[in-house]
Design a protein around this motif. Structure first.
Motif, mmCIF file in Angstrom:
data_model
loop_
_atom_site.group_PDB
_atom_site.id
_atom_site.type_symbol
_atom_site.label_atom_id
_atom_site.label_comp_id
_atom_site.label_asym_id
_atom_site.label_seq_id
_atom_site.Cartn_x
_atom_site.Cartn_y
_atom_site.Cartn_z
ATOM 1 N N ILE A 1 0.836 -1.207 0.000
ATOM 2 C CA ILE A 1 0.000 0.000 0.000
ATOM 3 C C ILE A 1 0.866 1.250 0.000
ATOM 4 C CG2 ILE A 1 -1.643 1.335 1.391
ATOM 5 C CD1 ILE A 1 -2.797 -1.414 2.300
ATOM 6 N N GLU A 2 1.896 1.286 0.846
ATOM 7 C CA GLU A 2 2.755 2.469 0.916
ATOM 8 C C GLU A 2 3.515 2.699 -0.383
ATOM 9 O OE1 GLU A 2 5.101 1.576 4.339
ATOM 10 O OE2 GLU A 2 3.645 2.458 5.728
ATOM 11 N N ASP A 3 3.890 1.626 -1.069
ATOM 12 C CA ASP A 3 4.682 1.769 -2.289
ATOM 13 C C ASP A 3 3.851 2.113 -3.510
ATOM 14 O OD1 ASP A 3 6.965 1.259 -0.898
ATOM 15 O OD2 ASP A 3 7.213 -0.801 -1.606
ATOM 16 N N TYR A 4 2.619 1.618 -3.590
ATOM 17 C CA TYR A 4 1.888 1.720 -4.844
ATOM 18 C C TYR A 4 0.647 2.592 -4.814
ATOM 19 C CZ TYR A 4 4.981 -1.927 -6.385
ATOM 20 O OH TYR A 4 6.097 -2.638 -6.714
ATOM 21 N N ILE A 5 0.235 3.083 -3.667
ATOM 22 C CA ILE A 5 -0.924 3.969 -3.600
ATOM 23 C C ILE A 5 -0.409 5.399 -3.456
ATOM 24 C CG2 ILE A 5 -3.057 4.539 -2.377
ATOM 25 C CD1 ILE A 5 -3.071 1.784 -3.746
ATOM 26 N N GLY A 6 -0.671 6.209 -4.467
ATOM 27 C CA GLY A 6 -0.112 7.551 -4.505
ATOM 28 C C GLY A 6 -0.917 8.584 -3.745
ATOM 29 N N LYS A 7 -2.233 8.484 -3.776
ATOM 30 C CA LYS A 7 -3.077 9.481 -3.133
ATOM 31 C C LYS A 7 -3.050 9.291 -1.622
ATOM 32 C CE LYS A 7 -7.628 11.521 -3.461
ATOM 33 N NZ LYS A 7 -8.981 11.393 -4.006
ATOM 34 N N HIS A 8 -2.738 10.363 -0.900
ATOM 35 C CA HIS A 8 -2.527 10.285 0.541
ATOM 36 C C HIS A 8 -3.761 9.770 1.280
ATOM 37 C CE1 HIS A 8 -0.877 11.182 4.461
ATOM 38 N NE2 HIS A 8 -1.970 11.865 4.745
ATOM 39 N N THR A 9 -4.930 10.307 0.976
ATOM 40 C CA THR A 9 -6.150 9.918 1.678
ATOM 41 C C THR A 9 -6.464 8.444 1.461
ATOM 42 O OG1 THR A 9 -6.984 12.147 1.342
ATOM 43 C CG2 THR A 9 -8.587 10.483 1.987
ATOM 44 N N THR A 10 -6.342 7.991 0.228
ATOM 45 C CA THR A 10 -6.599 6.591 -0.084
ATOM 46 C C THR A 10 -5.614 5.696 0.656
ATOM 47 O OG1 THR A 10 -7.363 7.263 -2.260
ATOM 48 C CG2 THR A 10 -6.855 4.931 -1.961
ATOM 49 N N ARG A 11 -4.354 6.109 0.691
ATOM 50 C CA ARG A 11 -3.329 5.328 1.375
ATOM 51 C C ARG A 11 -3.642 5.192 2.861
ATOM 52 N NH1 ARG A 11 1.447 8.414 1.359
ATOM 53 N NH2 ARG A 11 1.380 8.222 -0.904
ATOM 54 N N VAL A 12 -4.028 6.286 3.501
ATOM 55 C CA VAL A 12 -4.338 6.255 4.933
ATOM 56 C C VAL A 12 -5.542 5.359 5.204
ATOM 57 C CG1 VAL A 12 -5.141 7.661 6.880
ATOM 58 C CG2 VAL A 12 -3.286 8.483 5.433
ATOM 59 N N VAL A 13 -6.582 5.476 4.372
ATOM 60 C CA VAL A 13 -7.781 4.652 4.560
ATOM 61 C C VAL A 13 -7.438 3.174 4.387
ATOM 62 C CG1 VAL A 13 -10.031 4.078 3.555
ATOM 63 C CG2 VAL A 13 -9.411 6.464 3.950
ATOM 64 N N LEU A 14 -6.654 2.850 3.368
ATOM 65 C CA LEU A 14 -6.282 1.454 3.138
ATOM 66 C C LEU A 14 -5.391 0.908 4.247
ATOM 67 C CD1 LEU A 14 -5.705 1.377 -0.718
ATOM 68 C CD2 LEU A 14 -7.557 0.313 0.575
ATOM 69 N N LEU A 15 -4.490 1.718 4.786
ATOM 70 C CA LEU A 15 -3.644 1.271 5.890
ATOM 71 C C LEU A 15 -4.479 0.995 7.141
ATOM 72 C CD1 LEU A 15 -0.511 3.557 5.445
ATOM 73 C CD2 LEU A 15 -0.632 1.076 5.120
ATOM 74 N N MET A 16 -5.454 1.868 7.413
ATOM 75 C CA MET A 16 -6.333 1.623 8.562
ATOM 76 C C MET A 16 -7.184 0.377 8.342
ATOM 77 S SD MET A 16 -7.532 5.373 9.972
ATOM 78 C CE MET A 16 -8.631 5.652 8.636
ATOM 79 N N LEU A 17 -7.718 0.226 7.137
ATOM 80 C CA LEU A 17 -8.527 -0.950 6.816
ATOM 81 C C LEU A 17 -7.688 -2.224 6.938
ATOM 82 C CD1 LEU A 17 -11.333 -1.829 5.835
ATOM 83 C CD2 LEU A 17 -10.461 -1.637 3.505
ATOM 84 N N ASN A 18 -6.455 -2.165 6.471
ATOM 85 C CA ASN A 18 -5.532 -3.298 6.572
ATOM 86 C C ASN A 18 -5.350 -3.702 8.038
ATOM 87 O OD1 ASN A 18 -3.491 -5.202 5.961
ATOM 88 N ND2 ASN A 18 -1.913 -3.639 6.053
ATOM 89 N N THR A 19 -5.130 -2.739 8.900
ATOM 90 C CA THR A 19 -4.927 -3.022 10.320
ATOM 91 C C THR A 19 -6.192 -3.584 10.958
ATOM 92 O OG1 THR A 19 -3.251 -1.291 10.483
ATOM 93 C CG2 THR A 19 -4.277 -2.004 12.539
ATOM 94 N N PHE A 20 -7.333 -2.954 10.700
ATOM 95 C CA PHE A 20 -8.574 -3.405 11.330
ATOM 96 C C PHE A 20 -8.987 -4.793 10.847
ATOM 97 C CE2 PHE A 20 -9.640 1.313 11.854
ATOM 98 C CZ PHE A 20 -9.111 1.338 13.131
ATOM 99 N N VAL A 21 -8.821 -5.081 9.567
ATOM 100 C CA VAL A 21 -9.180 -6.402 9.046
ATOM 101 C C VAL A 21 -8.263 -7.468 9.644
ATOM 102 C CG1 VAL A 21 -9.208 -7.826 6.956
ATOM 103 C CG2 VAL A 21 -10.294 -5.583 6.944
ATOM 104 N N SER A 22 -6.975 -7.164 9.750
ATOM 105 C CA SER A 22 -6.043 -8.129 10.347
ATOM 106 C C SER A 22 -6.406 -8.429 11.792
ATOM 107 C CB SER A 22 -4.615 -7.592 10.274
ATOM 108 O OG SER A 22 -4.228 -7.399 8.952
ATOM 109 N N ILE A 23 -6.738 -7.393 12.551
ATOM 110 C CA ILE A 23 -7.121 -7.581 13.950
ATOM 111 C C ILE A 23 -8.420 -8.375 14.039
ATOM 112 C CG2 ILE A 23 -7.921 -6.374 16.033
ATOM 113 C CD1 ILE A 23 -5.886 -4.152 15.291
#
Length: 129
Positions: free
Chosen positions: A90-112
């Motif tokens: 996500i950090e390497d391939y998602i350029g838009k800041h807002t999308t990146r932050v949302v995907l990183l949060m979603l990644n963490t919450f889904v993993s938990i």
């Protein structure tokens, strides 16, 4: 003798540079990979052994405290390893800041959530409920 920076003048103004977190992330991912080297064959053994006799045999297998703890450790290592790997993508391939932050949060919450569901299932089966 002054030392020249390899950062561009624009990055010097913005303060962009190393986040000082790369080594810790790298080490966590390698530690989980090493743990999975041992836990994946054990899980394969669990799947083969526990499913031979039906649900009652599988429930008894998971109900054994040693097997239950190792299954929970496997789930924890696997979901943490997954989260760390997806974070890099996500950090390497998602350029838009807002999308990146949302995907990183979603990644963490889904993993938990996935780990919590797996741990709950193992504990529930282990308690015989």
């Amino acid at each position: 003798m002054s030392q020249k920076s390899i950062r561009t003048p624009l990055n010097n103004v913005r303060g962009l540079g190393s986040a000082k977190e790369g080594a810790g992330h790298f080490i966590k991912q390698r530690v989980t990979a090493i743990a999975l080297i041992f836990l994946v064959p054990y899980m394969m053994y669990c799947l083969i052994t526990a499913t031979q006799g039906g649900y009652d045999t599988a429930a008894a297998f998971v109900g054994n405290p040693i097997n239950g703890v190792l299954i929970i450790l496997f789930a924890g290592a696997a979901f943490l390893h997954m989260r760390l790997g997806l974070q890099v993508v996500i950090e390497d391939y998602i350029g838009k800041h807002t999308t990146r932050v949302v995907l990183l949060m979603l990644n963490t919450f889904v993993s938990i959530a996935l780990f919590a569901a797996a741990a709950y299932a193992v504990v529930r089966i282990g308690l015989g409920a």
